[in-house]
Enzyme design. Sequence first.
Site, PDB file in Angstrom:
ATOM      1  N   TYR A  92      -1.909   1.439  10.379  1.00 57.68           N
ATOM      2  CA  TYR A  92      -3.271   2.004  10.148  1.00 57.68           C
ATOM      3  C   TYR A  92      -4.371   1.203  10.611  1.00 57.68           C
ATOM      4  CZ  TYR A  92      -1.412   5.140   6.312  1.00 57.68           C
ATOM      5  OH  TYR A  92      -0.704   6.245   5.671  1.00 57.68           O
ATOM      6  N   LEU A  93      -4.255   0.153  11.270  1.00 59.61           N
ATOM      7  CA  LEU A  93      -5.170  -0.554  11.707  1.00 59.61           C
ATOM      8  C   LEU A  93      -6.056   0.163  12.965  1.00 59.61           C
ATOM      9  CD1 LEU A  93      -3.951  -4.273  12.119  1.00 59.61           C
ATOM     10  CD2 LEU A  93      -5.440  -3.231  10.241  1.00 59.61           C
ATOM     11  N   GLN A  94      -5.142   0.906  13.612  1.00 62.41           N
ATOM     12  CA  GLN A  94      -5.659   1.786  14.923  1.00 62.41           C
ATOM     13  C   GLN A  94      -6.262   2.612  14.423  1.00 62.41           C
ATOM     14  OE1 GLN A  94      -2.041   3.646  16.997  1.00 62.41           O
ATOM     15  NE2 GLN A  94      -1.144   2.762  15.209  1.00 62.41           N
ATOM     16  N   ARG A  95      -6.026   3.624  13.390  1.00 60.47           N
ATOM     17  CA  ARG A  95      -6.651   4.709  13.275  1.00 60.47           C
ATOM     18  C   ARG A  95      -7.709   4.619  12.117  1.00 60.47           C
ATOM     19  NH1 ARG A  95      -2.030   8.191   9.795  1.00 60.47           N
ATOM     20  NH2 ARG A  95      -3.064   7.753   7.525  1.00 60.47           N
ATOM     21  N   ASP A 112      -3.269  11.744  17.075  1.00 53.86           N
ATOM     22  CA  ASP A 112      -2.143  12.097  18.027  1.00 53.86           C
ATOM     23  C   ASP A 112      -2.593  12.786  19.191  1.00 53.86           C
ATOM     24  OD1 ASP A 112      -0.472  10.716  16.091  1.00 53.86           O
ATOM     25  OD2 ASP A 112       0.458  12.579  15.475  1.00 53.86           O
ATOM     26  N   ARG A 171       3.718  10.681  16.939  1.00 48.82           N
ATOM     27  CA  ARG A 171       5.111  10.819  16.716  1.00 48.82           C
ATOM     28  C   ARG A 171       5.822  11.485  17.761  1.00 48.82           C
ATOM     29  NH1 ARG A 171       4.065  12.164  10.905  1.00 48.82           N
ATOM     30  NH2 ARG A 171       2.477  13.593  11.822  1.00 48.82           N
ATOM     31  N   THR A 203      -7.059  14.776  14.964  1.00 47.29           N
ATOM     32  CA  THR A 203      -5.742  14.084  14.909  1.00 47.29           C
ATOM     33  C   THR A 203      -5.811  13.058  15.919  1.00 47.29           C
ATOM     34  OG1 THR A 203      -3.236  14.049  15.177  1.00 47.29           O
ATOM     35  CG2 THR A 203      -4.389  15.651  16.273  1.00 47.29           C
TER      36      THR A 203
END
Length: 420
Positions: free
Chosen positions: A297-300, A144, A192, A142
């Site tokens: 989404y670019l980061q992940r 996160d 989150r 994850t």
Amino acid sequence: MAKKNAFYAQSGGVTAVINASACGVIETARQNKDKIGKVYAGRNGIIGALTEDLIDTSKESARNITALRHTPGGAFGSCRYKLKGIDESRAQYERLIDVFKAHNIGYFFYNGGGDSQDTAHKVSQISEELGYPITCVGIPKTVDNDLPMTDNCPGFGSVAKYIAVSTREAAYDVASMAKTSTKIFVMEVMGRHAGWIAAAAGLAKEEEADAPHIILFPEVPFDKDRFLKRVNSTVKKHGYCVIVVSEGVKYKTGKFLTDSGTKDAFGHAQLGGVAPFLANMITTELGHKHHWAVADYLQRSARHIASKTDVDQAYALGKAAVEMALKGKNAVMPIIIRTSNKPYRWKIGEAALADVANVEKMMPKNFISRNGFEITDACREYLAPLIQGEDYPPYKNGLPQYARMKNAAVPKKLKKRFRI
Ligand code: F6P
């Protein structure tokens, strides 16, 4: 007894390195052909198991499987789908067993975050409750970085690196424009409930004047007046202000600054839009011109600038999952244990799924500065090793070359269809 096949699936939000774990699982299973049959991947996570939509990974060349190590996204499709408890939805579990039986599946590998490890944990209970032997191993993932037990989560190191790099690069841009134009740049990042990704931006700062000047964490309640005061003083001092904000920032009341009002299947609020919200607030209240970005989404998916440490760990965890299963370990998840900080050293350990499912690991208090806008040295010491090293994908015609999977379906064996 005939060798058992394995089921592997990806679940939840994907990462730049979840496929490196898939690569670790499939390559290790292939190296143990005498003990383990084929690896069937679930198309779109557990949904693939419920609907008997399995992918035959044995149809992929060794080269293609190796290429998964440098391919972002989830090669077999992911899902946000929560299994109910066995008592509530026995039919779902009976269906899983029918599918596992039909395809001689004896190993279950589920690659995901906290909610997904809950699914893995529930599946592990099938053997006991419904008398079907299945060895069940979770594989952490994850961006996160909020799974408990493990020192860090695969996927996070690469997002952390992308965010730290982007913060530094964008800051050079704003600094150039600040005299007569843009003075404010706000970047919104994922996370989150926990501020790990926002914290990673802090790695870009080496000297007092460096960006980011302000980090907003979900762990620190947002106070508009204090925030604007800090923006104002930063602009006065340095001529510009770079702010990194976690999508999960909340008011004292617990309400997110921006909440789209919709929820996903795991019950999480769909977040996004806090960067333009804050940028507009600053322009309205202080009059400075702004730019903002939502890394989203670019980061992940940013595999081109992935952390080598992250890639190595993602692969190692996939490999370890298969090795644990072959040793007969059930209801467990391989984890990263940090054995030393300087030099950074890590090894693989093991946690019980029961201790991982549905638990979120927040940033410790001593990782956030007293003023609530920066990271501490302790945080820097924890984060820095996770972004070390580069593992560039191969390039052709100026673009990264990623795996193109066949994802051939395993012929269905069951007459009954299952609606999800
Ligand atoms: O899985 C984690 C995560 O990347 C969160 O940080 C983000 O809020 C969420 O997923 C986005 O999920 P989705 O892709 O389902 O909208």
